[in-house]
Design a protein around this motif. Structure first.
Motif, PDB file in Angstrom:
ATOM      1  N   ARG A   1      -7.229  -4.220   5.406  1.00  0.00           N
ATOM      2  CA  ARG A   1      -7.230  -2.754   5.521  1.00  0.00           C
ATOM      3  C   ARG A   1      -8.629  -2.193   5.631  1.00  0.00           C
TER       4      ARG A   1
ATOM      5  N   ALA B   1       0.799  -1.222   0.000  1.00  0.00           N
ATOM      6  CA  ALA B   1       0.000   0.000   0.000  1.00  0.00           C
ATOM      7  C   ALA B   1       0.835   1.277   0.000  1.00  0.00           C
TER       8      ALA B   1
ATOM      9  N   ASP C   1      -1.320  -8.871  -2.109  1.00  0.00           N
ATOM     10  CA  ASP C   1      -2.368  -7.909  -2.436  1.00  0.00           C
ATOM     11  C   ASP C   1      -3.708  -8.355  -1.854  1.00  0.00           C
ATOM     12  N   GLU C   2      -3.975  -9.656  -1.920  1.00  0.00           N
ATOM     13  CA  GLU C   2      -5.215 -10.192  -1.352  1.00  0.00           C
ATOM     14  C   GLU C   2      -5.264  -9.954   0.152  1.00  0.00           C
TER      15      GLU C   2
ATOM     16  N   THR D   1      -3.739  -7.574   1.845  1.00  0.00           N
ATOM     17  CA  THR D   1      -3.894  -6.141   2.109  1.00  0.00           C
ATOM     18  C   THR D   1      -5.323  -5.686   1.900  1.00  0.00           C
ATOM     19  N   ARG D   2      -5.958  -6.167   0.814  1.00  0.00           N
ATOM     20  CA  ARG D   2      -7.358  -5.805   0.582  1.00  0.00           C
ATOM     21  C   ARG D   2      -8.264  -6.341   1.695  1.00  0.00           C
ATOM     22  N   THR D   3      -7.910  -7.473   2.260  1.00  0.00           N
ATOM     23  CA  THR D   3      -8.753  -8.107   3.286  1.00  0.00           C
ATOM     24  C   THR D   3      -8.690  -7.372   4.608  1.00  0.00           C
TER      25      THR D   3
ATOM     26  N   TYR E   1      -7.979 -13.921   6.669  1.00  0.00           N
ATOM     27  CA  TYR E   1      -7.157 -14.302   5.526  1.00  0.00           C
ATOM     28  C   TYR E   1      -6.334 -15.529   5.882  1.00  0.00           C
TER      29      TYR E   1
END
Length: 258
Positions: A258, A20, A251-252, A254-256, A97
């Protein structure tokens, strides 16, 4: 953030900041459980006895996220465990996650082409000079050597017994700790076809340990006439990634959370 161990906490912080571009600004408090089985057995007790009782407008539990790996499971089992946990009362809105690799370190092995580029950058950073020719070839060779070793492990009866014992324990801890029965067929015969299929397809991340990751990188360095310093290796690997080379799992994650 509820995670397995101290290293996981440090790596997750670095990964999210890297993905990020939030260096120093991803604010998280980490609770570590010294292993996934301890986490599974103790989580419900912590949720009810601590996290739901501490509140300031929202309870601490409402701010929690769960990140851990489940070791020797199939992709379907991983998805089933995630769905079962999130359908459990109190967990529906908790970010969760599960790493799609044996361990957080082995996520670096999910894409062999990207791995070569990451190791090229690692060597550049470590040596302070342009890497010698042959990094990609050395990476492919080391990756294939690891794949061969993993195939050999699947012929080792003691290794197979350890996998089945681990799967049996994971089934029991999910059931006893969280009343989750997602890992129903925990016998080794259910996992082996998946493990062999992935190896035959050229993948190693589902079985590779953090030691395997270190050994692979060391083999690349040695083949190029370089000496690898293993201290903080995964931290350095994280810093050697770019948006184009980092594992999709990062990336998965971080999206989960944040």
């Amino acid at each position: 953030m509820l995670v397995e161990g101290d290293d996981d906490a440090r790596y997750i912080q670095s990964i999210v900041e890297r993905v990020a571009s939030l260096s120093g600004s991803f604010q998280a408090m980490y609770w570590t459980f010294q292993g996934v089985d301890t986490l599974l057995l103790c989580l419900e007790h912590y949720r009810r006895g601590i996290f739901e009782l501490i509140r300031n407008q929202r309870s601490l539990w409402e701010k929690c996220a769960l990140v851990f790996d489940v070791d020797y499971v199939t992709d379907r089992e991983r998805d089933d465990i995630a769905k079962a946990l999130q359908s459990k009362a109190g967990y529906a809105h908790t970010p969760l996650y599960l790493w799609p690799a044996y361990t957080i370190e082995s996520t670096i092995l999910t894409d062999r082409a990207k791995l070569g580029q990451i190791l090229f950058e690692l060597i550049r950073i470590d040596t302070g000079a342009s890497p010698p020719a042959g990094v990609e070839t050395a990476t492919v060779s080391a990756h294939e050597a690891l794949r061969a070793r993993l195939f050999t492990r699947l012929d080792d009866s003691k290794f197979l017994e350890a996998i089945e014992a681990q799967r049996t324990a994971r089934h029991g801890n999910l059931d006893h700790g969280l009343s989750v029965k997602a890992l129903r067929n925990f016998k080794l015969s259910h996992y082996l076809p998946h493990a062999k299929h992935e190896l035959n397809a050229g993948f190693v991340h589902h079985m590779a340990t953090k030691v395997d990751v270190t050994d692979l990188v060391r083999e690349v360095y040695q083949s190029l006439g370089l000496t690898l310093v293993t201290d903080n290796l995964f931290d350095r690997l994280i810093q050697s990634t770019t948006p184009h080379t980092r594992p999709a799992a990062w990336d998965e994650l971080t999206r989960t959370i944040r």
